[in-house]
Design an enzyme around this catalytic site. Structure first.
Site, PDB file in Angstrom:
ATOM      1  N   ASP A 207       0.837  -1.199   0.000  1.00 61.65           N
ATOM      2  CA  ASP A 207       0.000   0.000   0.000  1.00 61.65           C
ATOM      3  C   ASP A 207       0.872   1.249   0.000  1.00 61.65           C
ATOM      4  O   ASP A 207       1.821   1.351   0.793  1.00 61.65           O
ATOM      5  CB  ASP A 207      -0.876  -0.026   1.262  1.00 61.65           C
ATOM      6  CG  ASP A 207      -1.905   1.078   1.267  1.00 61.65           C
ATOM      7  OD1 ASP A 207      -2.772   1.078   0.373  1.00 61.65           O
ATOM      8  OD2 ASP A 207      -1.857   1.941   2.160  1.00 61.65           O
ATOM      9  N   GLU A 269       1.783  -0.661  -5.094  1.00 63.02           N
ATOM     10  CA  GLU A 269       0.874   0.426  -5.447  1.00 63.02           C
ATOM     11  C   GLU A 269       1.696   1.706  -5.340  1.00 63.02           C
ATOM     12  O   GLU A 269       1.985   2.175  -4.236  1.00 63.02           O
ATOM     13  CB  GLU A 269      -0.315   0.519  -4.476  1.00 63.02           C
ATOM     14  CG  GLU A 269      -1.275   1.624  -4.896  1.00 63.02           C
ATOM     15  CD  GLU A 269      -1.958   2.382  -3.769  1.00 63.02           C
ATOM     16  OE1 GLU A 269      -3.034   2.944  -3.999  1.00 63.02           O
ATOM     17  OE2 GLU A 269      -1.411   2.439  -2.647  1.00 63.02           O
TER      18      GLU A 269
HETATM   19  C1  GLC Z   1      -4.106   3.060  -0.767  1.00 61.83           C
HETATM   20  C2  GLC Z   1      -5.349   2.227  -0.683  1.00 61.83           C
HETATM   21  C3  GLC Z   1      -6.483   3.100  -0.269  1.00 61.83           C
HETATM   22  C4  GLC Z   1      -6.169   3.697   1.086  1.00 61.83           C
HETATM   23  C5  GLC Z   1      -4.848   4.421   1.078  1.00 61.83           C
HETATM   24  C6  GLC Z   1      -4.358   4.699   2.474  1.00 61.83           C
HETATM   25  O1  GLC Z   1      -4.160   3.993  -1.772  1.00 61.83           O
HETATM   26  O2  GLC Z   1      -5.572   1.551  -1.880  1.00 61.83           O
HETATM   27  O3  GLC Z   1      -7.695   2.406  -0.224  1.00 61.83           O
HETATM   28  O4  GLC Z   1      -7.179   4.584   1.468  1.00 61.83           O
HETATM   29  O5  GLC Z   1      -3.836   3.664   0.463  1.00 61.83           O
HETATM   30  O6  GLC Z   1      -3.917   3.536   3.105  1.00 61.83           O
END
Ligand code: GLC
Length: 550
Positions: A207, A269
């Site tokens: 994340d 991500e």
């Molecule tokens: C990422 C997740 C999202 C979350 C954010 C904070 O972007 O995909 O859902 O709100 O991180 O953890």
């Protein structure tokens, strides 16, 4: 059933189709209206019959749910609403027995404010604040935040505590950012990875992988970069994102993963500025894969799609990584709805993220045709593909949720101007009955987000009966993909027409028509699969086809 056996030369994760399970909304086995591990276990046969290679499960750890589980209170346990650690290990075993690998979601940028470390920090226990980013405020009396950074969800990225100092949270106030310069933070996360690898987990989605390290001194962001942020926005040059220091962290993580057999993998991500920056996360001693989000930011336009595809392939190849295609996830407007309105000629940004086209009605049937076609493009490309739950049902974004049921912190933090991401997180419809449409075995249960009255129409049950349903399209595509595309070699473009993106990989072609007129298909081509019924000599608008051409 297939079983998890390491295969020959090409490792599984380089060509996998991974299904994203948003656990809160997948299936409810405990009858409380919230999805859980029991529900997921009971639906593993569905995922096996869909033909996916792996699942990625959104955070399932104990959490006060300030951000739907992305605020983790304990990284080594399971949220009670979802089950127990024993349920988790049973799920991993069941999935493996069904030939499905399991990826978890690790949240290293921040913890929950209920995590033991943050509680110790608030109590000002010796050394505890150093694990987070506490700073004195600016201005007389320190009443101004330490810098001008804005939270991704809206409002300042700083919250003041009782004794007057401030802590950083790039997301909700309940998600304090960790200090990754602290050796204990680094050691702790390597240990958490090992904890789950020891339990058989095959890898992690990371994340906010681009956020862990901040520029030294936490300087103000240049106003021209825009202090305001969003998940999808171009954020080059902002001192909170994509700093050089993150790479050392991932080299350490890779070393942990490399201790294990069979192979354990990572998927990042990382919303960074362009595929060259992204490739830096994929160098051989760092992460295995990273989402290439430009694909989901592409409008329904052949020319943009083609550019995005070329760019992603080139970026990944520059470091020997497989490209990774994603059409949607739990943070963005569902594909059907993105494609249900007029399309710009360029990559979409924040204004596109959650269907904020208040004055343009969506044409969901149009969006559905395009989403089905986009899926055939995605699944014909080299590399790995991620399918977000409900994509295989062609669910649309639910844009008319009543304000009082909204859960996404974005809604309140934006001062009630941005409706947030709840509309793509609605509990899945499994049966045609009344709400909860088989999501829970308890009739009439109140689901954590309400389902629309027509949800049953899109249910698995309804689509199983219809040979032309999106579910059956995905099933056939996933069935054909290994033989047709998996080892088919590089993408070679065919120049057909301005509104058509067509490519060849060995003896198979994939065509997609984003224009408003039908185009002739090559003479003698056999249609292996098409996104719409009746495709033979011509490809209609808003459709895609896989062709065998002699
Ligand atoms: C990422 C997740 C999202 C979350 C954010 C904070 O972007 O995909 O859902 O709100 O991180 O953890």
């Amino acid at each position: 059933m297939r079983s998890v056996v390491p295969t020959a030369e090409v490792p599984w994760w380089q060509t996998a189709v991974v299904y994203q399970v948003y656990i809160r909304s997948f299936a409810d086995g405990s009858e409380d209206g919230i999805g859980d591990i029991a529900g997921l276990r009971s639906r593993l046969p569905y995922l096996a019959s869909l033909g996916v290679d792996a699942v990625w499960i959104n955070p399932w750890y104990p959490s006060p749910m300030a951000d739907a589980g992305y605020d983790v209170a304990d990284y080594r346990d399971i949220e009670p609403a979802y089950g127990t650690l024993a349920d988790a290990t049973a799920l991993i075993a069941d999935a493996h027995a069904a030939g499905i690998r399991v990826l978890l979601d690790i949240v290293p940028n921040h913890t929950s404010d209920q995590h033991a470390w943050f509680r110790a920090a608030l109590a000002d226990e010796p050394g505890a604040r150093q694990r987070y980013l506490f700073r004195p405020g600016r201005g007389p009396g320190g009443v101004e935040p330490p810098n001008n950074w804005q939270s991704v969800f809206g409002g300042p990225a700083w919250t003041r505590v009782a004794d007057g100092s401030w802590y950083l949270h790039l997301f909700a106030p309940g998600q304090p950012d960790l200090n990754w310069d602290h050796p204990e933070v680094r050691a702790e996360f390597e240990d958490i990875l090992a904890f789950w690898f020891d339990r058989g987990v095959d890898g992690f989605r990371i994340d906010v992988a681009h956020g862990l390290v901040k520029a030294a001194g936490l300087p103000d962001a240049d106003e021209s970069v825009g202090a305001a942020q969003s998940l999808v926005e171009d954020r080059a040059g902002h001192p909170a994102w994509d700093q050089e220091g993150v790479h050392e962290i991932y080299r350490g993580w890779r070393a942990v993963a490399d201790r294990y057999t069979p192979e354990r993998i990572f998927i990042a991500e990382a919303w960074v500025d362009g595929s060259e920056r992204l490739a830096r996360y994929l160098r051989p001693d760092e992460l295995h894969t990273a989402f290439q989000f430009d694909f989901l930011r592409s409008p329904w336009r052949a020319k943009v799609l083609r550019t995005v595809i070329d760019d992603a392939i080139k970026g990944a190849a520059s470091v020997g990584a497989p490209p990774t295609w994603v059409l949607s996830n739990h943070d963005v407007t569902r594909t059907v709805t993105r494609f249900a309105r007029s399309q710009p000629g360029h990559l979409v940004g924040t204004d596109w993220e959650r269907g904020r086209w208040a004055d343009e009605d969506p044409d969901h049937e149009l969006g559905r045709r395009r989403a089905r076609a986009a899926a055939l493009v995605q699944l014909a490309l080299p590399g790995t593909a991620y399918v977000y739950q409900g994509e295989e049902l062609a669910l649309e974004e639910v844009e008319d949720l009543p304000d009082e049921v909204r859960q996404d912190p974005t809604w309140a933090q934006s001062g009630f101007t941005d409706v947030g991401r709840d509309g793509c997180r609605i509990p899945l419809p499994w049966t045609e009955t009344d709400a909860p449409y088989g999501f829970s075995s308890r009739p009439g249960v109140v689901t954590w987000l309400p389902q629309p009255a027509h949800w049953g129409r899109h249910s698995v049950q309804a689509q199983e009966r219809d040979p032309d349903s999106t579910l059956n399209l995905y099933r056939r595509a996933l069935q054909l993909r290994p033989a047709v595309w998996r080892d088919a070699g590089p993408v070679q473009w065919l120049d057909v027409a301005a509104d058509v993106a067509a490519f060849r990989r060995a003896g198979t072609q994939c065509w997609v028509n984003t224009g408003d007129r039908a185009v002739a298909l090559p003479a003698g081509a056999a249609v292996l699969l098409a996104s719409t019924a009746g495709v033979r000599d011509e490809l209609p608008p808003d459709a895609a086809a896989w062709l065998k051409v002699e």
